[in-house]
Write a protein that holds these residues in place. Structure first.
Motif, PDB file in Angstrom:
ATOM      1  N   VAL A 112       0.803  -1.392   0.050  1.00  0.00           N
ATOM      2  CA  VAL A 112       0.151   0.011  -0.135  1.00  0.00           C
ATOM      3  C   VAL A 112       0.608   1.026   0.046  1.00  0.00           C
ATOM      4  N   LYS A 113       1.762   1.213   0.732  1.00  0.00           N
ATOM      5  CA  LYS A 113       2.765   2.423   0.939  1.00  0.00           C
ATOM      6  C   LYS A 113       3.400   2.584  -0.375  1.00  0.00           C
ATOM      7  N   GLU A 114       4.200   1.745  -1.016  1.00  0.00           N
ATOM      8  CA  GLU A 114       4.955   2.019  -2.014  1.00  0.00           C
ATOM      9  C   GLU A 114       4.020   2.117  -3.243  1.00  0.00           C
TER      10      GLU A 114
ATOM     11  N   ALA B  96      -9.573  -8.742   2.504  1.00  0.00           N
ATOM     12  CA  ALA B  96      -9.135  -9.795   3.414  1.00  0.00           C
ATOM     13  C   ALA B  96      -7.800  -9.048   4.154  1.00  0.00           C
ATOM     14  N   GLY B  97      -7.822  -7.949   4.371  1.00  0.00           N
ATOM     15  CA  GLY B  97      -6.615  -7.081   4.911  1.00  0.00           C
ATOM     16  C   GLY B  97      -5.556  -7.047   4.014  1.00  0.00           C
ATOM     17  N   GLY B  98      -5.750  -7.315   2.744  1.00  0.00           N
ATOM     18  CA  GLY B  98      -4.537  -7.288   1.768  1.00  0.00           C
ATOM     19  C   GLY B  98      -4.185  -8.622   1.459  1.00  0.00           C
ATOM     20  N   PHE B  99      -4.590  -9.798   1.986  1.00  0.00           N
ATOM     21  CA  PHE B  99      -4.136 -11.188   1.866  1.00  0.00           C
ATOM     22  C   PHE B  99      -4.609 -11.715   0.493  1.00  0.00           C
ATOM     23  N   GLN B 100      -5.869 -11.364  -0.019  1.00  0.00           N
ATOM     24  CA  GLN B 100      -6.436 -11.719  -1.226  1.00  0.00           C
ATOM     25  C   GLN B 100      -6.159 -10.593  -2.365  1.00  0.00           C
ATOM     26  N   LEU B 101      -6.027  -9.331  -1.924  1.00  0.00           N
ATOM     27  CA  LEU B 101      -6.296  -8.386  -2.802  1.00  0.00           C
ATOM     28  C   LEU B 101      -5.689  -7.050  -2.380  1.00  0.00           C
ATOM     29  N   ILE B 102      -4.861  -6.379  -3.242  1.00  0.00           N
ATOM     30  CA  ILE B 102      -4.382  -4.862  -2.915  1.00  0.00           C
ATOM     31  C   ILE B 102      -4.504  -4.218  -4.311  1.00  0.00           C
ATOM     32  N   ARG B 103      -5.362  -3.278  -4.439  1.00  0.00           N
ATOM     33  CA  ARG B 103      -5.566  -2.541  -5.690  1.00  0.00           C
ATOM     34  C   ARG B 103      -5.362  -0.945  -5.166  1.00  0.00           C
ATOM     35  N   VAL B 104      -4.499  -0.352  -5.999  1.00  0.00           N
ATOM     36  CA  VAL B 104      -4.283   1.138  -6.157  1.00  0.00           C
ATOM     37  C   VAL B 104      -4.319   1.589  -7.168  1.00  0.00           C
TER      38      VAL B 104
ATOM     39  N   SER C 277      -3.971   0.847   6.834  1.00  0.00           N
ATOM     40  CA  SER C 277      -4.726   1.923   7.278  1.00  0.00           C
ATOM     41  C   SER C 277      -3.627   2.952   7.748  1.00  0.00           C
ATOM     42  N   SER C 278      -2.928   2.575   8.492  1.00  0.00           N
ATOM     43  CA  SER C 278      -1.883   3.501   9.094  1.00  0.00           C
ATOM     44  C   SER C 278      -0.868   4.349   7.942  1.00  0.00           C
ATOM     45  N   HIS C 279      -0.368   3.422   6.999  1.00  0.00           N
ATOM     46  CA  HIS C 279       0.219   3.849   5.960  1.00  0.00           C
ATOM     47  C   HIS C 279      -0.553   5.054   5.049  1.00  0.00           C
ATOM     48  N   PHE C 280      -1.836   4.441   5.084  1.00  0.00           N
ATOM     49  CA  PHE C 280      -2.883   5.156   4.173  1.00  0.00           C
ATOM     50  C   PHE C 280      -2.969   6.541   4.552  1.00  0.00           C
ATOM     51  N   LEU C 281      -3.034   6.479   5.964  1.00  0.00           N
ATOM     52  CA  LEU C 281      -3.513   7.926   6.842  1.00  0.00           C
ATOM     53  C   LEU C 281      -2.318   8.780   6.880  1.00  0.00           C
ATOM     54  N   ARG C 282      -0.979   8.328   7.162  1.00  0.00           N
ATOM     55  CA  ARG C 282       0.237   9.215   7.248  1.00  0.00           C
ATOM     56  C   ARG C 282       0.424   9.959   5.677  1.00  0.00           C
ATOM     57  N   LEU C 283      -0.009   9.142   4.794  1.00  0.00           N
ATOM     58  CA  LEU C 283       0.531   9.694   3.454  1.00  0.00           C
ATOM     59  C   LEU C 283      -0.755  10.583   2.952  1.00  0.00           C
ATOM     60  N   SER C 284      -2.047  10.338   3.544  1.00  0.00           N
ATOM     61  CA  SER C 284      -3.013  11.236   3.195  1.00  0.00           C
ATOM     62  C   SER C 284      -2.854  12.429   4.021  1.00  0.00           C
ATOM     63  N   LEU C 285      -2.240  12.457   5.231  1.00  0.00           N
ATOM     64  CA  LEU C 285      -2.131  13.642   6.031  1.00  0.00           C
ATOM     65  C   LEU C 285      -0.923  14.449   5.451  1.00  0.00           C
TER      66      LEU C 285
ATOM     67  N   ARG D  26       0.134 -11.488  10.365  1.00  0.00           N
ATOM     68  CA  ARG D  26      -0.833 -11.734  11.647  1.00  0.00           C
ATOM     69  C   ARG D  26      -2.153 -11.831  11.124  1.00  0.00           C
ATOM     70  N   SER D  27      -3.137 -11.291  12.020  1.00  0.00           N
ATOM     71  CA  SER D  27      -4.492 -11.211  11.562  1.00  0.00           C
ATOM     72  C   SER D  27      -4.961 -10.530  10.470  1.00  0.00           C
ATOM     73  N   ILE D  28      -6.103 -10.770   9.987  1.00  0.00           N
ATOM     74  CA  ILE D  28      -6.635  -9.787   8.922  1.00  0.00           C
ATOM     75  C   ILE D  28      -6.829  -8.253   9.510  1.00  0.00           C
ATOM     76  N   SER D  29      -7.450  -8.141  10.801  1.00  0.00           N
ATOM     77  CA  SER D  29      -7.576  -7.029  11.360  1.00  0.00           C
ATOM     78  C   SER D  29      -6.350  -6.246  11.653  1.00  0.00           C
ATOM     79  N   LEU D  30      -5.444  -6.894  12.007  1.00  0.00           N
ATOM     80  CA  LEU D  30      -4.069  -6.256  12.349  1.00  0.00           C
ATOM     81  C   LEU D  30      -3.363  -5.851  11.144  1.00  0.00           C
ATOM     82  N   GLU D  31      -3.512  -6.747   9.994  1.00  0.00           N
ATOM     83  CA  GLU D  31      -2.691  -6.336   8.798  1.00  0.00           C
ATOM     84  C   GLU D  31      -3.556  -5.199   8.258  1.00  0.00           C
ATOM     85  N   LEU D  32      -4.822  -5.073   8.356  1.00  0.00           N
ATOM     86  CA  LEU D  32      -5.763  -4.011   7.815  1.00  0.00           C
ATOM     87  C   LEU D  32      -5.325  -2.829   8.568  1.00  0.00           C
ATOM     88  N   ARG D  33      -5.106  -2.879   9.838  1.00  0.00           N
ATOM     89  CA  ARG D  33      -4.854  -1.486  10.764  1.00  0.00           C
ATOM     90  C   ARG D  33      -3.245  -1.112  10.016  1.00  0.00           C
ATOM     91  N   HIS D  34      -2.517  -2.004   9.744  1.00  0.00           N
ATOM     92  CA  HIS D  34      -1.036  -1.577   9.350  1.00  0.00           C
ATOM     93  C   HIS D  34      -1.292  -0.718   8.233  1.00  0.00           C
TER      94      HIS D  34
END
Length: 584
Positions: A29-31, A50-58, A173-181, A163-171
């Motif tokens: 997500v970050k890159e 699924a937290g990026g396990f199945q799909l990441i689309r940018v 989301s954190s990168h997304f918010l840092r760049l958005s800010l 880790r879990s889907i929820s934790l990978e999602l949180r990571h």
């Protein structure tokens, strides 16, 4: 017979190199977001399944690529950002190493769709584990869409460490918010499993973007700052001394709009707040450090999360000066005086301390709450015989510095930390009540609205069921707005928002280490900690007596839920030795 030293196969070397850049779905997500920003996009959409396990689309609407550039972009060190070695001293883009796309491609199944703004036809490239499978013309909008599926499918040893889907999602989301800010002129959307989690419209105001991400209630606790020393320019927002958090997740550091982590800057921030917030608490700081590109070396970490300053000795004092200036004493005659900063006793209402069980409550019209009155009972659920058999009874001698309770028994003096002791009592009581499904709750006549930061929203949304089981009825009524309809009767209802924030801090901090039902532990800890009597708080004799009686059910080795000791015993024999008396 081949020699000991051999060149690694190209496929293996690509995978090893990818591991330095791509650690988890959030790295992708970050890159890809950085590539989109560098491409001049005004709109970026990030979608995960699924937290990026199945799909990441940018997807972005940036400048796109021509057909001949697409396969070259998948070669290591292929970049449009630098041409000469001198360019490394003048980097103004987020990406430049030419490793993102080939690293992602080598550990996933990737599809790129792209069209340059001045081209009629776009290009589609399909890649499997770093090997190009197809390259063809395609109809697509101007810009680039990168679709990454089955990350680490060919590197199972790497995938099992996720880790879990929820934790990978949180990571992610954190990168997304840092760049958005840091880039308010770009609109950003974040979608997970078809649900829109974040939607940040582009704006000309950095303050508007900060308020959107941090939330109005936190934003209102921040103040703007700007400071300049030579070529060092500092600006941003920092929290008032009256506001702090239990972790450092609220510290955002940007160097030339690149989010980085730097130990010296973090130490400067901590030093600036050392004497104005409690130990163990952290400020919220959004710090933009702008320097000439030649004064910063961004080429010191594969993931570009660290930088090296040409004159690092100047950074610490500049940051310290910028933030320390915010905490200068304010004249009492000014309208900007901060509430709660008087040096007088901060708890004049100590006589009404809620310890430990409520007796009655009244609810005026409109939903506001009067302060409760309390009985001082021995902790419910602990048999009387257990209390009597657990050692000698204590005799209370008094309170020291409004923080410690001094007792004695025939063998020793016993010092009790009143906050740690009360925290342990409340934790056990909450735990028993939860396990017995007998938690007492209080409903508000009018719900309390609470605006959260983007990170708090994601955490709270993921744990709504856990909050409900602990007596919090919380509903999402807006993008980052929640309605609090009930809370456990144990807590002060007037501080419901603050208690929920403390619980969220515990969850954010402990989430990487806990799974499933274990997430209830930080909720219990935060509730008991925030509801417990504080240090520097005078207690009446009956309140001290109730606290000590409750403690008689616990062994002297007891700690509070955070691990701090509750008791400290000083043997009388040691006291007599200090006075040169013969031990009894």
């Amino acid at each position: 017979m081949p020699g000991k030293v051999q060149v690694l196969p190209e496929a293996l070397s690509r995978v090893i190199a990818a591991g330095e850049v791509i650690e988890r779905p959030s790295s992708v997500v970050k890159e890809l977001m950085e590539n989109a920003i560098d491409a001049g996009a005004s709109e970026v959409v990030v979608e995960l399944k699924a937290g990026g396990f199945q799909l990441i689309r940018v997807q972005d609407n940036g400048e796109g690529m021509d057909r001949e550039d697409v396969p070259i972009a998948l070669q290591r060190h292929a970049t449009s950002k630098i041409r000469r070695i001198e360019d490394l001293c003048a980097i103004q883009t987020l990406g430049f190493r030419g490793e993102a796309l080939p690293s992602i491609a080598s550990v996933s199944q990737m599809i790129i769709k792209t069209r340059a703004r001045d081209s009629i036809t776009g290009t589609r490239l399909a890649c499997d584990g770093g090997e190009i499978k197809a390259l063809s013309d395609a109809g697509c909008p101007a810009g680039t869409e990168v679709e990454v599926r089955n990350l680490f499918f060919n590197l199972p040893v790497k995938r099992k460490f996720l880790r879990s889907i929820s934790l990978e999602l949180r990571h992610a989301s954190s990168h997304f918010l840092r760049l958005s800010l840091a880039h308010p002129s770009i609109s950003f959307k974040f979608i997970h499993d078809g649900r829109l989690l974040h939607d940040h419209w582009r704006t000309d105001s950095l303050k508007v973007r900060m308020e959107t991400i941090l939330g109005r209630e936190i934003y209102d606790q921040l103040q703007l700052f700007e400071h300049e020393e030579g070529e060092i320019h500092l600006s941003g927002l920092a929290s008032l001394p009256t506001f702090s958090r239990g972790n450092a997740e609220g510290i955002y550091l940007y160097v030339n709009r690149r989010f980085v982590r730097d130990r010296a800057v973090y130490k400067a921030i901590q030093a600036a707040y050392r004497h104005v917030i409690p130990q163990g608490r952290f400020p919220v700081v959004v710090l933009f450090l702008d320097l000439p590109p030649s004064a910063v070396d961004a080429n010191v970490h594969p993931a570009k999360t660290e930088v090296k300053f040409r004159e690092s000795e100047k950074i610490f004092p500049a940051v310290l000066a910028a933030l320390s200036s915010l905490h200068e004493p304010v004249s009492p005659s000014k309208d900007t005086q901060w509430a709660g900063h008087s040096k007088a006793n901060p708890h004049p209402e100590a006589q009404a301390l809620p310890l430990p069980f409520p007796r009655s409550r009244s609810y005026p019209q409109g939903g506001s709450l009067e302060r409760e009155t309390f009985d001082f009972k021995v902790c419910e659920g602990v048999p009387q015989e257990e209390r009597e058999e657990n050692g000698h009874p204590f005799r209370i001698l008094g309170q020291i510095l409004n923080t410690y309770i001094l007792c004695e028994n025939p063998e020793s003096l016993i010092f009790i930390d009143q906050h740690a002791a009360h925290e342990r009592i409340l934790f056990e009581r909450l735990k028993r009540a939860y396990e017995a499904k007998s938690l007492s709750v209080v409903r508000f006549l009018t719900p309390i609205l609470m605006e959260c930061s983007s990170e708090e929203t994601l955490t709270l949304t993921s744990h709504l069921q856990d909050f409900h089981e602990m007596g919090f009825e919380v509903d999402r009524v807006g993008e980052n707005v929640f309605a609090v309809r009930s809370v456990p009767s144990l807590i002060d209802q007037g501080n419901a928002r603050e208690v929920i924030r403390r619980v969220l801090e515990e969850l954010i901090f402990e989430q990487p280490f806990r799974k499933g039902r274990e997430t209830l532990h930080p909720i219990l800890v935060a509730l008991s900690c925030h509801s417990a009597v504080r240090a520097n708080f005078g207690l009446k004799s009956e309140e001290i007596e109730a606290l000590v009686k409750n403690l008689q059910a616990f062994p002297l080795s007891t700690t509070c839920p955070h691990g701090r000791p509750v008791f400290f015993c000083f043997p009388l024999s040691d006291l007599e030795r200090q006075f040169k008396r013969n031990p009894r």
